[in-house]
Design a protein around this motif. Structure first.
Motif, short mmCIF file in Angstrom:
data_model
loop_
_atom_site.label_atom_id
_atom_site.label_comp_id
_atom_site.label_asym_id
_atom_site.label_seq_id
_atom_site.Cartn_x
_atom_site.Cartn_y
_atom_site.Cartn_z
N GLN A 1 83.62 -5.44 30.93
CA GLN A 1 84.54 -5.20 32.04
C GLN A 1 85.27 -6.46 32.41
OE1 GLN A 1 81.90 -3.58 34.91
NE2 GLN A 1 82.34 -1.48 34.31
N ALA B 1 68.29 -3.64 25.21
CA ALA B 1 69.51 -3.71 24.43
C ALA B 1 70.35 -4.94 24.60
CB ALA B 1 70.35 -2.50 24.75
N GLN B 2 69.96 -5.86 25.44
CA GLN B 2 70.92 -6.90 25.71
C GLN B 2 70.77 -8.14 24.86
OE1 GLN B 2 70.69 -7.56 29.82
NE2 GLN B 2 71.18 -5.42 30.14
N ARG C 1 76.87 -16.54 34.81
CA ARG C 1 78.06 -15.73 35.05
C ARG C 1 77.84 -14.75 36.20
NH1 ARG C 1 75.80 -12.77 31.00
NH2 ARG C 1 75.71 -10.53 31.38
N ILE D 1 79.19 -10.21 18.51
CA ILE D 1 78.97 -8.85 18.97
C ILE D 1 79.91 -8.59 20.13
CG2 ILE D 1 77.30 -7.23 19.97
CD1 ILE D 1 75.84 -10.06 18.15
N PRO E 1 73.79 -0.59 18.89
CA PRO E 1 72.87 -1.62 18.41
C PRO E 1 72.38 -2.56 19.50
CG PRO E 1 75.08 -2.04 17.63
CD PRO E 1 75.11 -0.71 18.31
N GLY E 2 71.17 -2.99 19.33
CA GLY E 2 70.58 -3.97 20.24
C GLY E 2 70.52 -5.31 19.55
N MET F 1 70.14 -14.62 23.11
CA MET F 1 69.57 -13.67 24.04
C MET F 1 68.31 -13.00 23.48
SD MET F 1 73.24 -12.28 25.32
CE MET F 1 72.92 -11.47 26.87
N HIS G 1 79.07 -14.96 28.47
CA HIS G 1 77.87 -14.18 28.16
C HIS G 1 76.99 -15.03 27.24
CE1 HIS G 1 80.35 -11.11 29.94
NE2 HIS G 1 79.44 -10.17 29.76
N PHE H 1 76.95 -2.12 36.26
CA PHE H 1 76.73 -3.55 36.45
C PHE H 1 75.72 -4.14 35.50
CE2 PHE H 1 79.18 -2.80 40.13
CZ PHE H 1 79.92 -3.97 40.20
N ASN H 2 75.44 -3.38 34.49
CA ASN H 2 74.61 -3.91 33.44
C ASN H 2 75.36 -5.09 32.81
OD1 ASN H 2 72.88 -4.20 31.36
ND2 ASN H 2 72.94 -2.06 30.74
N PRO H 3 74.71 -6.21 32.59
CA PRO H 3 75.43 -7.36 32.06
C PRO H 3 76.24 -7.06 30.79
CG PRO H 3 73.23 -8.00 32.71
CD PRO H 3 73.31 -6.52 32.90
N THR H 4 75.66 -6.33 29.88
CA THR H 4 76.45 -5.90 28.73
C THR H 4 76.31 -4.39 28.63
OG1 THR H 4 74.56 -6.28 27.31
CG2 THR H 4 76.21 -8.01 27.39
N PRO H 5 77.07 -3.70 29.46
CA PRO H 5 76.88 -2.25 29.52
C PRO H 5 77.20 -1.58 28.20
CG PRO H 5 78.86 -2.90 30.66
CD PRO H 5 78.17 -4.16 30.27
N ARG H 6 76.40 -0.60 27.90
CA ARG H 6 76.66 0.18 26.71
C ARG H 6 76.81 1.63 27.14
NH1 ARG H 6 74.80 -2.22 22.05
NH2 ARG H 6 74.32 -4.38 22.42
N PRO H 7 77.86 2.25 26.72
CA PRO H 7 78.07 3.63 27.16
C PRO H 7 77.11 4.58 26.45
CG PRO H 7 79.75 2.99 25.60
CD PRO H 7 78.91 1.78 25.83
N VAL I 1 80.23 -10.45 23.54
CA VAL I 1 79.11 -10.65 24.46
C VAL I 1 78.02 -11.56 23.88
CG1 VAL I 1 79.46 -8.52 25.75
CG2 VAL I 1 77.96 -8.51 23.77
N ASN J 1 77.35 -9.29 37.34
CA ASN J 1 76.27 -8.42 36.91
C ASN J 1 75.23 -8.39 38.01
OD1 ASN J 1 74.84 -10.81 36.67
ND2 ASN J 1 75.55 -11.08 34.58
N TYR K 1 70.15 -10.17 21.20
CA TYR K 1 70.60 -9.97 19.85
C TYR K 1 69.89 -10.87 18.85
CZ TYR K 1 74.13 -7.42 22.31
OH TYR K 1 74.78 -6.53 23.13
N PRO L 1 79.85 1.05 20.89
CA PRO L 1 79.79 -0.40 21.04
C PRO L 1 79.66 -0.79 22.51
CG PRO L 1 82.03 0.28 20.63
CD PRO L 1 81.19 1.51 20.56
N VAL L 2 79.39 -2.05 22.74
CA VAL L 2 79.31 -2.54 24.11
C VAL L 2 80.67 -2.41 24.76
CG1 VAL L 2 77.50 -4.19 23.62
CG2 VAL L 2 79.86 -4.92 23.47
N THR L 3 80.66 -2.22 26.05
CA THR L 3 81.92 -2.29 26.78
C THR L 3 81.85 -3.54 27.64
OG1 THR L 3 81.02 -0.98 28.58
CG2 THR L 3 82.26 0.20 26.90
#
Lengths: 208, 421
Positions: B421, B194-195, B300, B390, B64-65, B203, B335, A171-177, B378, B303, B197, B417-419
């Protein structure tokens, strides 16, 4: 509902086998009980597991005393219903029209089709099928009047693997694996449970 | 076979059943629990300061952050590891030049060829006027003191880890809660790392304005005087209240996004910004971009700031002491966002990328220019040469000289990279 449907399917395959049999066709349908021993509970106690088992084997004769085919059925393990589908072999020892010894071996998979996959906003969970191995030994008693129908009694060992997967979403807003093979992307945590059921199966049924 | 034989056989079978069921192997159940956790690591700042930072050859972008644009360069933070420097003279073909390894680094900003970067509790200043000879020119010690354990010179930091345990949670009715807690802790910590940029992005947490560097963490804004770029001086911390996420400077004002609303600070006295107003809304995560009259805020759901709201809000800030909501527009899962003149670009997560003409803020929904559903994203940074997006495809750049028609120029490959959902 699904259980009833399955029972119907087995019943009709049973009926069909009665009327649709050819000479080479072999059907063995049995009902019985699975005996097992559960894992120790927290206080070290162990309980027995006694559940229902249905198995119907459809095969073709490959020689005078051997049959190969497919077995399907339903096995209940405590709270989990498992549909076994396996390739099977049956061998017979003894004179025709006399009580014969039956040896059998089934190998395939069992699938927890009735257990619902759950997926919510937060997590998902599902059962995963697993390997099935079952050697068996039994007796075939030809009926006195009819020539084709025989009574069978058999005893089998059944080894059934099953898996259960539960994954909580990230549930991380922009999850990174992570660079981690143990945690698939998109999940913050997973719980994997592997079950291995050892059972003794006592069954009684008919050969057509 | 007669009845006697059958009876014998049955009794034999029953005996076997009894015997086997009493002595048979037990069922085996193995449970493994795999979860992310922040593993605490204790470090002595004196050890960290003793290490010489040597610029390394280019490294592949892993995870990357923040992204910061400076002149022809793209500076990309690798959270807690350091900063990649890419030559972006040609946005269609960015070239990875080198990597500055900086432990504990999560944010950066550049002012007159001086790169500011955090190194756990310290702020570092690098001279990057010659990209092939980057030198550390200043270390401001003990400024991000929230990482200190009070009584010692030790800092506590956390490493993102994946832990697998066997049977640890067996029979535990509340496993989910442990799990979720782990995740919450993780996300809270990771969000700092990391969120965001970088400046230009909506952000960012480090920003420069009027000769001052402002750095926000979860609750505090720290002000540095950087009028002499090579010699940053820590001025003071300003308490903001919890849930601070982003900072965006505009014309002597600082717009600080928190998960409860947007703070507006007057930075006309740059060393001592004062609060003008707080525009509050329901709890949701919200990047902010601003022009002269309006602030654009996205809210949003899905999260940690859970609220079933996916909106673009337009807040009137003509009187920064009295911000008020002009209009809100439903969005899919917005986002980050980027504003370039009258063009607003919104990263809609897995739904794609949208662009709007916002010259009339009351009819934004009627002025959608493009909706690129395949461009999952994002965050967005409108740069001088390209629009940087990004997303799961890495760091992509678009030609947006025709704002209504984005043309993809390049994507920098990213290992993780970011995922969305």
């Amino acid at each position: 509902m699904k259980v009833q449907l399955l029972v119907l399917v087995i019943f009709f395959s049973f009926v069909q086998s009665v009327f649709g049999q050819g000479k080479a066709y072999y059907n063995q349908t049995e009902f019985g009980v699975l005996f097992g021993k559960k894992t120790d509970s927290w206080d070290g106690q162990s309980e027995n597991r006694v559940d229902l088992s249905i198995l119907t084997f459809h095969g073709a004769k490959i020689s005078k005393n051997q049959v190969i085919g497919i077995s399907v059925g339903l096995d209940q393990y405590d709270w989990i219903s498992v549909f076994p589908i396996a390739f099977g072999w049956r061998g017979f020892l003894g004179k025709a029209n006399k009580p014969q010894l039956i040896g059998g071996f089934d190998m395939g998979g069992g699938f927890a089709l009735l257990e619902k996959k759950e997926k919510t906003e937060w997590y998902e969970s599902r059962y995963q099928g697993g390997l099935l191995l079952s050697p068996s030994i039994g007796m075939k008693f030809p009926s006195k009047k009819g020539k084709k129908t025989s009574l069978t009694m058999s005893l089998a060992y059944k080894r059934q693997e099953l898996g259960f997967f539960q994954g909580f979403f990230e549930f991380n807003p922009t999850p990174r694996p992570f660079t981690s093979t143990s945690l698939p992307p998109g999940y913050s945590s997973i719980t994997e449970t592997s079950y291995l059921f050892h059972s003794l199966v006592a069954r009684i049924g008919f050969i057509f | 076979m007669n009845m006697k034989n059958i009876k014998q056989l049955i009794s034999l079978l029953l005996l076997m059943i009894g015997a086997v069921s009493l002595t048979s192997c037990q069922d085996e159940v193995m449970t493994t629990h795999t979860y992310r956790a922040m593993v605490p690591i204790f470090l002595e700042m004196s050890d960290i300061r003793a290490k010489t930072i040597t610029v390394a050859p280019p490294q592949e972008l892993d995870n990357p952050g923040k992204i910061y644009l400076y002149g022809d360069y793209l500076l990309i933070n690798e959270p807690t590891k350091g900063i990649h420097i890419l030559d972006n003279t040609n946005p269609a073909n960015p070239v990875n030049k080198n990597f500055i390894p900086i432990e504990g680094n999560v944010d950066l900003a550049v002012n007159s060829n001086i790169l500011y970067a955090d190194n756990y509790v310290d702020l570092l200043a690098f001279d990057i006027s010659n990209i092939n000879n980057i030198t550390l020119v200043k270390r401001v010690e003990d400024v991000f003191t929230h990482m200190y354990r009070h009584d010692t010179g030790q800092i506590i930091t956390f490493r993102d880890s994946v832990i697998t345990t066997d049977n640890a949670f067996r029979g535990c009715a509340n496993c989910e809660f442990f799990t979720m807690n782990g995740s919450v802790g993780f996300a809270a910590n990771f969000s700092a790392a990391a969120q965001s940029y970088g400046t230009g992005g909506s952000m960012a947490r480090f920003t420069l304005s009027s000769g001052h560097l402002y750095a926000v963490d979860e609750s505090t804004m720290r002000v540095f005087d950087v009028r002499d770029a090579k010699d940053p001086k820590f001025v003071k911390p300003i308490d903001l209240g919890w849930g601070i996420e982003t900072i965006f400077p505009f014309q002597n004002k600082l717009f600080i996004g928190s998960n409860r609303g947007m703070h507006i600070y007057d930075a006309s006295t740059p060393g001592s910004p004062t609060r003008m107003a707080v525009y509050e809304h329901l709890v949701a995560c919200d990047p902010v971009v601003v022009n002269e009259d309006f602030a654009f805020v996205t809210l949003r759901s899905g999260n940690l700031c859970v609220n079933n709201i996916n909106q673009l809000q337009v807040v009137n800030i003509e009187d920064p002491y009295k911000p008020y909501l002009m209009k809100s527009y439903p969005m899919l899962n917005p986002h980050g966002l980027g504003l370039s003149e009258d063009n607003l670009y919104i990263a809609e997560g897995k739904h794609g990328l949208k662009s709007f003409k916002v010259s009339d803020v009351m009819t934004i929904d009627q002025n959608q220019m493009e909706f690129l559903e395949s461009m999952k994203s994002v965050d967005i940074i409108p740069g001088p040469k390209s629009l940087i997006v990004i997303g799961p495809d890495g760091v992509c750049q678009f030609d947006y000289s025709t704002p209504s028609k984005l043309v993809k120029l390049s994507c920098i490959d990213v290992k993780n990279p970011v995922t969305v959902q």
